[in-house]
Write a protein that holds these residues in place. Sequence first.
Motif, mmCIF file in Angstrom:
data_model
loop_
_atom_site.group_PDB
_atom_site.id
_atom_site.type_symbol
_atom_site.label_atom_id
_atom_site.label_comp_id
_atom_site.label_asym_id
_atom_site.label_seq_id
_atom_site.Cartn_x
_atom_site.Cartn_y
_atom_site.Cartn_z
ATOM 1 N N LEU A 44 -3.666 -1.846 2.593
ATOM 2 C CA LEU A 44 -2.902 -3.093 2.559
ATOM 3 C C LEU A 44 -3.721 -4.267 3.082
ATOM 4 N N VAL A 45 -4.301 -4.118 4.278
ATOM 5 C CA VAL A 45 -4.978 -5.268 4.881
ATOM 6 C C VAL A 45 -6.312 -5.579 4.208
ATOM 7 N N SER A 46 -6.843 -4.621 3.427
ATOM 8 C CA SER A 46 -8.078 -4.898 2.688
ATOM 9 C C SER A 46 -7.829 -5.112 1.195
ATOM 10 N N HIS A 47 -6.548 -5.176 0.801
ATOM 11 C CA HIS A 47 -6.214 -5.428 -0.604
ATOM 12 C C HIS A 47 -6.946 -6.691 -1.065
ATOM 13 N N VAL A 50 -4.973 -9.943 -0.616
ATOM 14 C CA VAL A 50 -4.750 -10.263 0.798
ATOM 15 C C VAL A 50 -6.047 -10.796 1.409
ATOM 16 N N HIS A 51 -7.134 -10.067 1.196
ATOM 17 C CA HIS A 51 -8.440 -10.478 1.724
ATOM 18 C C HIS A 51 -8.836 -11.844 1.175
ATOM 19 N N GLY A 52 -8.613 -12.058 -0.126
ATOM 20 C CA GLY A 52 -8.984 -13.323 -0.740
ATOM 21 C C GLY A 52 -8.185 -14.497 -0.212
ATOM 22 N N MET A 53 -6.871 -14.308 -0.051
ATOM 23 C CA MET A 53 -6.028 -15.381 0.492
ATOM 24 C C MET A 53 -6.425 -15.710 1.922
ATOM 25 N N ALA A 54 -6.646 -14.663 2.730
ATOM 26 C CA ALA A 54 -7.009 -14.891 4.126
ATOM 27 C C ALA A 54 -8.329 -15.647 4.238
ATOM 28 N N PRO A 153 11.550 -10.242 -4.444
ATOM 29 C CA PRO A 153 10.400 -9.395 -4.771
ATOM 30 C C PRO A 153 10.838 -7.995 -5.179
ATOM 31 N N GLN A 154 9.964 -7.335 -5.905
ATOM 32 C CA GLN A 154 10.166 -5.936 -6.282
ATOM 33 C C GLN A 154 9.341 -5.048 -5.358
ATOM 34 N N ALA A 155 9.736 -3.791 -5.240
ATOM 35 C CA ALA A 155 9.070 -2.874 -4.315
ATOM 36 C C ALA A 155 7.557 -2.906 -4.518
ATOM 37 N N GLY A 156 6.841 -3.115 -3.432
ATOM 38 C CA GLY A 156 5.385 -3.156 -3.501
ATOM 39 C C GLY A 156 4.802 -4.536 -3.685
ATOM 40 N N ASP A 157 5.632 -5.536 -4.020
ATOM 41 C CA ASP A 157 5.117 -6.898 -4.146
ATOM 42 C C ASP A 157 4.609 -7.403 -2.795
ATOM 43 N N ILE A 158 3.560 -8.208 -2.825
ATOM 44 C CA ILE A 158 3.017 -8.842 -1.626
ATOM 45 C C ILE A 158 3.179 -10.351 -1.777
#
Length: 229
Positions: A44-47, A50-54, A153-158
């Motif tokens: 999750l934290v290296s998705h 996620v990484h790109g937004m951060a 959101p749907q299950a699994g959406d970030i």
Amino acid sequence: EDLREDMMTAFWDAIQRPGGAVGRGPRRWYVEAHPEAFRGFAQLVSHPWVHGMAQAVLGPDYEIVEIGLDVPFQGAKFQPWHRDFPSPKDSYEGRRITSLAFNVTGVDVTPDMGPLEVAHGTQWDDGREWKHEMFPAEHLWQRFADRSVRKFPQAGDISCRSALTVHRGTEHLSPIARPVLVLGFDAPGAGHAALHDMTVTPAFHEQLPEVVRRHLVCRRVDRLPPIVQ
């Protein structure tokens, strides 16, 4: 499905311990948890998103400072409009985002599940006159309602937002709980890591990908302590 299961397991474990969960209104709780409680933490934290937004918003040296979950059950009521913490001067004067909240839903959210309501654009509100600099007075609420959007959101959406964006949970009528994972990220110097104090075991830390270890702000301990919220 694994994430939903892990969130509910963490919740039921925490709710049985004194101070293990924080009430956020009727039938609504927040629980901070150890990264090791989630089988997919590293993924999750290296998705890539996620990484790109951060990186794009917080810079290349962003910090991972919080993991927890918010769970409303049937009977949860409308929350007051709020933000997650007081706005720093960098944001209300400099228009700089120094923290992000990533949310990952564990279920497909329907209108009767108390969806999150977000007042777009309010991350720039000063807020220093609000109660605890987080809760605007009720006579101001119409402004937030006018610009609010409910999220389904749907299950699994970030999803990702500034933690300063004014938002609220809505009335939950469904018998199905709506667990959502919360990942808190900071720009260097934002200071929220001190409020969360994430801990991991050495074995867990060693098996994390280097991209996660580089950004994760944590202490290594031989035995994970029960978290008191």
